[in-house]
Write a protein that holds these residues in place. Structure first.
Motif, short mmCIF file in Angstrom:
data_model
loop_
_atom_site.label_atom_id
_atom_site.label_comp_id
_atom_site.label_asym_id
_atom_site.label_seq_id
_atom_site.Cartn_x
_atom_site.Cartn_y
_atom_site.Cartn_z
N CYS A 445 0.86 -1.18 0.00
CA CYS A 445 0.00 0.00 0.00
C CYS A 445 0.89 1.23 0.00
CB CYS A 445 -0.90 0.01 1.24
SG CYS A 445 -1.71 1.59 1.51
N CYS A 448 0.08 3.51 3.53
CA CYS A 448 0.52 3.22 4.88
C CYS A 448 1.66 2.19 4.92
CB CYS A 448 -0.65 2.71 5.74
SG CYS A 448 -1.18 1.04 5.29
N TRP A 450 1.46 -0.96 4.14
CA TRP A 450 0.96 -2.32 4.36
C TRP A 450 1.54 -3.26 3.29
CZ3 TRP A 450 -1.91 -5.08 0.73
CH2 TRP A 450 -2.44 -6.32 1.17
N CYS A 485 -6.55 -1.21 0.44
CA CYS A 485 -5.70 -1.64 1.54
C CYS A 485 -6.55 -2.05 2.75
CB CYS A 485 -4.77 -0.50 1.94
SG CYS A 485 -3.87 -0.82 3.46
N CYS A 488 -5.79 0.73 5.72
CA CYS A 488 -6.16 2.15 5.66
C CYS A 488 -7.20 2.46 4.58
CB CYS A 488 -4.91 3.02 5.46
SG CYS A 488 -4.24 2.96 3.80
N ASN A 490 -6.88 2.73 1.43
CA ASN A 490 -6.30 3.34 0.24
C ASN A 490 -6.43 2.36 -0.95
OD1 ASN A 490 -4.65 4.46 -1.69
ND2 ASN A 490 -2.77 4.32 -0.46
ZN ZN Z 1 -2.71 1.15 3.55
#
Ligand code: ZN
Ligand code: ADP
Ligand code: ZN
Length: 737
Positions: A445, A448, A450, A485, A488, A490
């Motif tokens: 991601c 963040c 991830w 994601c 978050c 996203n």
């Molecule tokens: Zn994320």
């Protein structure tokens, strides 16, 4: 009373006693059927005795002695006893694991697999035209057998009812069966030479001086000697093996040729067959059917197979006339089995050569540091091939591209793309090599950070674009690629790292006209597919090859002049102290693919560390310098080959139980007060796999004997520890960390 001690496939470190009824003879090494608990099992008679510690009421008789295959030799049983002791693995499981599957089952193998059929005298005199026309299948069988004797499988190809019809023909006396297994050859006595005419032996080159020396050194060896044949790629090691083998075959001996576990075995088999067309060469590897493996094994046992070519499991073949062992690519980690009996076929082969008193040749362009060290210290004899066998074949030029100082296109540098473009214009081939270890594409991601972790493992899930899934390569767990994601929300998720599929799509974009071929596990799952790919490459129907390890080994692609190495760096900071050694070997091998024929080759390595000693050594084609440096580092750090190691691994669902077991094991080790170094309990390199916690404990010693002594007393203590719901194993001379 007559007692026999039997090896059974059960996880207990003992043999099992049975009585033998009056009038029955059991030879050592024979397979027997015995009752065990409520079942009956196949075992191997290991020892005879007259007394037993078992209570008279509890001991049971041997049910049946299997006469359908020759007993195992005392020599093989000794070898297996050694393996069981050295690798700390139950004797029964060791013995049974060494046998082909068919010999492990209680179904008698007599008859079927090895019977051949031919016309009887009256069948041969019969005019098939006079045979009743309505017996279509019988007629077909008769005319087939008039051409050549066949086995049942060949006849069944004629018709589904061939088995039944064959029986009818046999009963009427037209056809007879005979055992096609060759009779046992008598092992050669010391000093005796078989009377064998010189074999035809094809296309021999005039050996170079170094090749001649290597061949002569082995031919002149009397008794056991271990040779390390260190020859750069293309130096003609194979030619040396062929000459060494020829020498042995002329004296009536058998040769065991061990090769790594790769799908090159059929090719090698064809190659050696073409060199020794009159010799009975058989192969032993996991790709054979159970019947083929049994049949080949029996030919080795009978001494009628003169060359046995196989992967690691072939080291346990019976070879009554064994006179030479060759281990090709001796550094290859596939010689080590990673589960069950965790043996190193190379090391077992050395023991075997010693036991037999015959020479063994370990060959490689990049020997393992263990073997190289042994050659330098004089325990092995070094044989060197320092130049390429064909004068015009030059070693490839190696260059590094600094990935921090150049334009990158999704993992491929502009420099490399330019070079590929030039090759396409010249109708030459390029190979892009991806070191996939730890570098498969995962999803990240951009918001963040991830990463697509596996919910059951500590590893990351790998992105498979063709079916838009994330898959864990450790446990097989898979999910659809998420649209956003999970942490978050996203929606901007990007692949990181480079896999073969991603590289392929970048190349296709840049060179829309180019013919790109991806070669990896996924694209070659089917054996035939790989064969077709090789033909395409040879026919120059491919411009760019993209692949992993598989492509690094032993292929001769004459039009290939450029090798690009995409992501070697992860090995430079790996937690595995052998990672750099493995990388060096892999890069030498893959570089050896470039410019084999008369066209000079070039290798381009993309790295963030162009000045790293590993790449420097590679550029200078300096294995010696590199190995000396590595060995000095290993000595300072107290790593193999300067110490001998044993790894205790444990895994289970509960972290506390796993660690408690290992901590108890460690305390027990300390309590033994032996001269070994006991390291701490640590998480495994992959600390969680398929929802199991994994940890390990390393023991080491400067002396192999000292470590063995310690293990012999430590293991019984481990067997006594509470290990409910845990799986644990000992790995001697471990290669994986
Ligand atoms: Zn994320
Ligand atoms: P290696 O196994 O060391 O990589 P090979 O045995 O495959 O090398 O040999 C490389 C090439 O050199 C092969 O094509 C082989 O036929 C050829 N070759 C080997 N020995 C000689 C020789 N003495 N003279 C000429 N060509 C040779
Ligand atoms: Zn997983």
């Amino acid at each position: 009373m007559s007692i026999v001690r039997v090896a059974l496939d059960v996880p207990l470190p003992t043999l099992f006693d049975y009585t033998v009824a009056e009038g029955i003879a059991v030879a050592i090494g024979q397979r027997v059927i015995v009752p065990f608990g409520r079942r009956q099992m196949v075992g191997v008679a290991m020892e005879c005795a007259t007394v037993t510690e078992m209570a008279p009421g509890r001991i049971k008789p041997v049910k049946q002695v299997l006469q359908d295959s020759a007993p195992l030799s005392a020599e093989l049983l000794d070898l297996l006893r050694f393996c069981s002791d050295y690798y700390r693995y139950p004797i029964g499981q060791t013995v049974l694991a060494a046998l082909p599957t068919r010999l492990r089952s209680d179904k008698p193998i007599v008859g079927k697999p090895d019977l051949s059929y031919r016309l009887s005298a009256s069948g041969a005199a019969l005019d098939i035209e006079s045979f009743p026309k309505r017996k279509v299948v019988q007629r077909r069988i008769l005319s087939k057998l008039a051409e050549q004797p066949c086995n049942l499988a060949q006849l069944k190809a004629l018709s589904a009812t061939a088995g039944k019809q064959l029986k009818a023909l046999e009963e009427e006396g037209w056809v007879e069966s005979y055992a096609s297994t060759p009779s046992l050859a008598r092992p050669l006595q010391g000093g005796e030479e078989a009377n064998v005419e010189g074999y035809i032996f094809h296309g021999a080159h005039t050996l170079t001086g170094e090749q001649r020396q290597a061949v002569d050194a082995v031919a002149q060896a009397s008794g056991f000697a271990c040779f390390l044949l260190h020859g750069i790629t293309g130096s003609g090691k194979t030619e040396v093996y062929v000459h060494q083998m020829h020498h042995v075959l002329q004296h009536g001996g058998q040769v065991l040729l061990l090769v790594p576990e790769i799908n090159l075995t059929p090719q090698l088999e064809n190659y050696f067959r073409s060199r020794f067309p009159e010799v009975n060469l058989i192969s032993l590897h996991s790709g054979l059917s159970e019947n083929e493996r049994l049949h080949n094994w029996q030919q080795a046992q009978a001494g009628s197979a003169q060359i046995v070519l196989g992967t690691r499991l072939a080291v346990f073949a019976e070879l009554p006339r064994l006179a030479l062992i060759v281990v090709d690519e001796e550094h290859d980690s596939s010689f080590k089995q990673q589960d069950g009996l965790r043996y190193s076929a190379r090391d077992v082969a050395i023991f075997r050569a010693n036991q037999r008193g015959v020479p063994i040749v370990l060959g490689s362009a990049t020997p393992s540091l263990e073997s190289y060290h042994n050659a330098q210290s004089g325990r092995y004899r070094m044989l060197k091939l320092s130049g390429r066998a064909q004068a015009e074949a030059r070693l490839p030029a190696v260059r590094c591209v600094n990935i921090n100082q150049t334009v990158m296109h999704h993992g491929i540098s502009e420099n490399l793309l330019r070079e590929i473009g030039q090759r396409i214009a010249r109708c030459e081939q390029s190979l892009l090599f991806i070191n996939r270890r730890g570098y498969a594409p995962v999803l990240m991601c951009t918001g963040c950070g991830w990463l697509s972790g596996c919910k059951h493992c500590a590893g990351k899930m790998v992105l498979h674009l063709n079916d838009r899934r994330l898959r864990c390569h450790h446990c097989g767990y898979q999910i659809r690629v998420p649209s956003a994601c999970p942490d978050c929300g996203n929606a901007d998720l990007h692949p990181v790292g480079s896999g073969t599929q991603r590289v392929e799509s970048v190349l296709q974009e840049r060179f829309p006209e180019a013919r790109i071929l991806r070669v990896d596990r996924d694209s070659t799952r089917n054996k035939r597919a790989w064969q077709i790919m090789r033909e395409q490459i040879h026919a120059n129907e491919v411009d760019i090859l993209v692949g992993t390890q598989m492509l690094a080994k032993g292929h001769d692609f004459p039009a290939l002049t450029l090798v690009g190495v995409l992501n070697p760096d992860s090995a430079l900071y790996s937690s595995d102290f052998r990672a750099a050694e493995k990388l060096f070997a892999q890069l030498v091998q893959v570089a050896g693919r470039a410019g084999r024929a008369d066209r000079p080759g070039e290798v381009l390595i993309q790295t963030a560390f162009p000045d790293h000693p590993l790449f420097r050594a590679l550029q200078a084609h300096d294995f010696e310098g590199w190995a000396a440096e590595q060995l000095a580092e290993r000595q300072m750090a107290g790593f193999p080959p300067f110490v001998y190691q044993a790894m205790l691994r444990a895994e289970g669902k509960r972290e506390t139980e796993v660690y408690a077991f290992l901590n108890h094991a460690r305390a027990a080790a300390i309590g033994l007060k032996q001269n070994v170094e006991i390291l701490g309990v640590v998480p495994a390199a992959l600390p969680r796999r398929a929802s199991h916690i994994r940890a390990q404990l390393l023991i080491q010693s400067a002396k192999r004997k000292g470590l063995q002594q310690f293990l012999r007393v430590w293991q019984p203590l481990l067997d006594g520890l509470p290990a409910h719901k845990l799986r644990w194993s000992l790995d001697i001379d471990p290669l994986e960390f």
